[in-house]
Scaffold this motif. Structure first.
Motif, PDB file in Angstrom:
ATOM      1  N   ASP A  72      11.410   2.803  17.057  1.00 56.93           N
ATOM      2  CA  ASP A  72      11.255   4.254  16.975  1.00 56.93           C
ATOM      3  C   ASP A  72       9.878   4.684  17.450  1.00 56.93           C
ATOM      4  OD1 ASP A  72      13.800   4.579  15.952  1.00 56.93           O
ATOM      5  OD2 ASP A  72      13.144   4.562  13.861  1.00 56.93           O
ATOM      6  N   CYS A  74       6.677   6.813  17.507  1.00 52.15           N
ATOM      7  CA  CYS A  74       5.988   7.476  16.390  1.00 52.15           C
ATOM      8  C   CYS A  74       6.133   8.991  16.465  1.00 52.15           C
ATOM      9  CB  CYS A  74       4.512   7.106  16.396  1.00 52.15           C
ATOM     10  SG  CYS A  74       4.222   5.374  15.968  1.00 52.15           S
ATOM     11  N   HIS A  77      10.159  10.286  16.273  1.00 50.75           N
ATOM     12  CA  HIS A  77      10.876   9.964  15.041  1.00 50.75           C
ATOM     13  C   HIS A  77      10.041  10.285  13.809  1.00 50.75           C
ATOM     14  CE1 HIS A  77      14.246   8.067  17.211  1.00 50.75           C
ATOM     15  NE2 HIS A  77      13.309   7.892  18.127  1.00 50.75           N
ATOM     16  N   CYS A  79       6.836   9.429  12.680  1.00 49.68           N
ATOM     17  CA  CYS A  79       6.120   8.394  11.925  1.00 49.68           C
ATOM     18  C   CYS A  79       5.132   9.061  10.959  1.00 49.68           C
ATOM     19  CB  CYS A  79       5.379   7.492  12.906  1.00 49.68           C
ATOM     20  SG  CYS A  79       4.032   6.567  12.189  1.00 49.68           S
ATOM     21  N   GLU A  81       2.476   8.023   9.768  1.00 48.39           N
ATOM     22  CA  GLU A  81       1.071   7.773  10.078  1.00 48.39           C
ATOM     23  C   GLU A  81       0.592   8.521  11.322  1.00 48.39           C
ATOM     24  OE1 GLU A  81      -0.198   3.612  10.055  1.00 48.39           O
ATOM     25  OE2 GLU A  81       1.534   3.216   8.751  1.00 48.39           O
ATOM     26  N   HIS A  82       1.513   8.767  12.242  1.00 42.75           N
ATOM     27  CA  HIS A  82       1.082   9.318  13.523  1.00 42.75           C
ATOM     28  C   HIS A  82       1.747  10.623  13.909  1.00 42.75           C
ATOM     29  CE1 HIS A  82       0.375   4.901  13.849  1.00 42.75           C
ATOM     30  NE2 HIS A  82      -0.824   5.390  14.074  1.00 42.75           N
ATOM     31  N   ARG A 101      15.243  12.727  13.146  1.00 40.59           N
ATOM     32  CA  ARG A 101      15.185  11.945  11.901  1.00 40.59           C
ATOM     33  C   ARG A 101      16.527  11.961  11.186  1.00 40.59           C
ATOM     34  NH1 ARG A 101      10.112  10.843   9.736  1.00 40.59           N
ATOM     35  NH2 ARG A 101      10.890  11.261   7.646  1.00 40.59           N
ATOM     36  N   ARG A 120      14.606  -0.859  11.552  1.00 38.07           N
ATOM     37  CA  ARG A 120      13.816   0.085  12.350  1.00 38.07           C
ATOM     38  C   ARG A 120      12.364  -0.351  12.362  1.00 38.07           C
ATOM     39  NH1 ARG A 120      16.184   4.556  14.201  1.00 38.07           N
ATOM     40  NH2 ARG A 120      18.331   4.809  13.486  1.00 38.07           N
ATOM     41  N   TRP A 122       8.550   0.819  13.801  1.00 36.43           N
ATOM     42  CA  TRP A 122       7.733   1.853  14.440  1.00 36.43           C
ATOM     43  C   TRP A 122       7.037   1.264  15.653  1.00 36.43           C
ATOM     44  CZ3 TRP A 122       8.799   6.558  13.356  1.00 36.43           C
ATOM     45  CH2 TRP A 122       9.156   6.950  12.067  1.00 36.43           C
ATOM     46  N   HIS A 124       4.189   1.617  16.518  1.00 33.05           N
ATOM     47  CA  HIS A 124       2.797   1.235  16.246  1.00 33.05           C
ATOM     48  C   HIS A 124       2.714  -0.094  15.485  1.00 33.05           C
ATOM     49  CE1 HIS A 124       3.541   3.183  12.213  1.00 33.05           C
ATOM     50  NE2 HIS A 124       2.892   2.104  11.844  1.00 33.05           N
ATOM     51  N   GLU A 125       3.834  -0.602  15.013  1.00 33.22           N
ATOM     52  CA  GLU A 125       3.782  -1.810  14.190  1.00 33.22           C
ATOM     53  C   GLU A 125       3.465  -3.041  15.034  1.00 33.22           C
ATOM     54  OE1 GLU A 125       6.504  -2.268  10.663  1.00 33.22           O
ATOM     55  OE2 GLU A 125       7.589  -0.699  11.746  1.00 33.22           O
TER      56      GLU A 125
END
Ligand SMILES: [Zn+2]
Length: 146
Positions: A72, A74, A77, A79, A81-82, A101, A120, A122, A124-125
């Motif tokens: 997903d 950021c 979807h 995120c 954090e972002h 979402r 799922r 992210w 950024h992960e």
């Protein structure tokens, strides 16, 4: 995907760049994840529909194990954090992200009801950590089927 892009035109190059990215396959985070999955020796397929009746393509699919992975973005979807909500046409974009979402949750529910494990990730992960998690689930599912 068939979602149309009617509505206000993007007001900045940043937004149009994000729009372009929304439906693009083989993004950097996807490629990184696939590289890590290959390194872990779990075979996968790309960009398939888990259910032919459901017009949603998984980014990575393990059909035998019935595991699907969505990477997903950021922004699109939402995120936690972002999430950076654009200021121009904020209401339009916010509604669009909220719809994404909802659609994600609906996808999870439909696939879950059909016996799929939906993972799922992210964008950024950390790809290595995500791949560890995914590979563990896939191996467990494959074992439980034999
Ligand atoms: Zn993020």
């Amino acid at each position: 995907m068939t979602s149309s892009m009617d509505g206000p035109m993007p007001s900045s190059s940043g937004v149009s760049e994000r729009m372009r990215r929304q439906r693009r396959h083989n993004t950097g985070p996807e490629l990184a994840l696939r590289r890590e999955l290959r390194a872990r020796g779990v075979g996968y397929r790309l960009h398939r529909r888990p259910l032919t009746s459901l017009a949603r393509e998984a980014d990575v699919i393990f059909r035998g194990a019935k595991v699907v992975v969505f990477v997903d973005g950021c922004y699109w979807h939402g995120c936690p954090e972002h999430a950076s909500w654009p200021r121009a046409n904020a209401r339009f974009w916010r509604a669009k992200i909220e719809r994404n979402r909802e659609r994600d949750r609906e996808t999870d529910r439909i696939l879950g009801d059909d016996g799929w494990t939906v993972l799922r990730v992210w964008e950024h992960e950390d790809a290595g950590r995500s791949a560890d998690r995914i590979a563990a689930v896939v191996r467990r599912r494959r074992l439980s089927q034999t």
